[in-house]
Structure formats: C-alpha cells, structure tokens
Design a protein around this motif. Structure first.
Motif: not given
Length: 102
Positions: A53-57, A63-74
C-alpha cells in the motif's frame, strides 16, 4: 489393602491412560508450533500488505499516469541547453570572460 480400587488400577495399567497422556503432551506441543507458525505468517502478510500500500500502489499509479501522458517524466536537458546555461553563468560571474586576468 490397597487404597486404589482394583478396577481403577487395572484401567490405569492397561495403557490407555499412558497413551492419552502422550497424546495430550504431543497435542500441546503441536498447538505451540501451529501458533508460532500462524503468528509468523500473519506478521509476514501484514508487513507485505503495508509495503504494497505504501510503496507499490503509488509507484504503479504514477507509472500509469506517465504512460497515459498525464504526468511528464523527468527530462534531461540537451547539450545545447547545458552549454547555453554555462555560457550565461560565465558571462554574469565575477571574474568571468571580459575581465582582466591578474
């Protein structure tokens, strides 16, 4: 005369009581082993759940938001951007280019 009635003495010496006593002792030892194992397993499961719950989720959702393009990566700066930043810093630094050498 014996203080123990003859029928009870026969029952004790037949061996059923000894087998019953052994079964009770073995059962108590087995109960202790099972309790320790269940306690150890419960500790493992609870620790794994907390780590999940604290680390994996959070990492998975990021990672899912980055894959959708919702959050840019570094994104690392390009060489041109780095060189331009160095040039600008050298131009504004005291003792930079254009100042006489000592």
């Amino acid at each position: 005369m014996s203080a123990v009635p003859r029928g009870f003495e026969d029952f004790l010496l037949r061996g059923n009581v000894v087998e019953l006593a052994v079964a009770v002792v073995v059962g108590a030892a087995f109960t202790a082993v099972v309790d320790a194992f269940v306690s150890q397993v419960m500790t493992f499961v609870l620790t794994a759940a907390v780590v999940y719950v604290i680390v994996v989720l959070p990492l998975r959702s990021t990672a899912e938001r980055r894959a959708r393009g919702g959050e840019p990566g570094l994104v690392a700066p390009t060489q041109v951007e780095l060189l331009a930043e160095i040039r600008d810093l050298l131009a504004t630094a005291p003792g930079g280019p254009g100042t006489p050498a000592r």
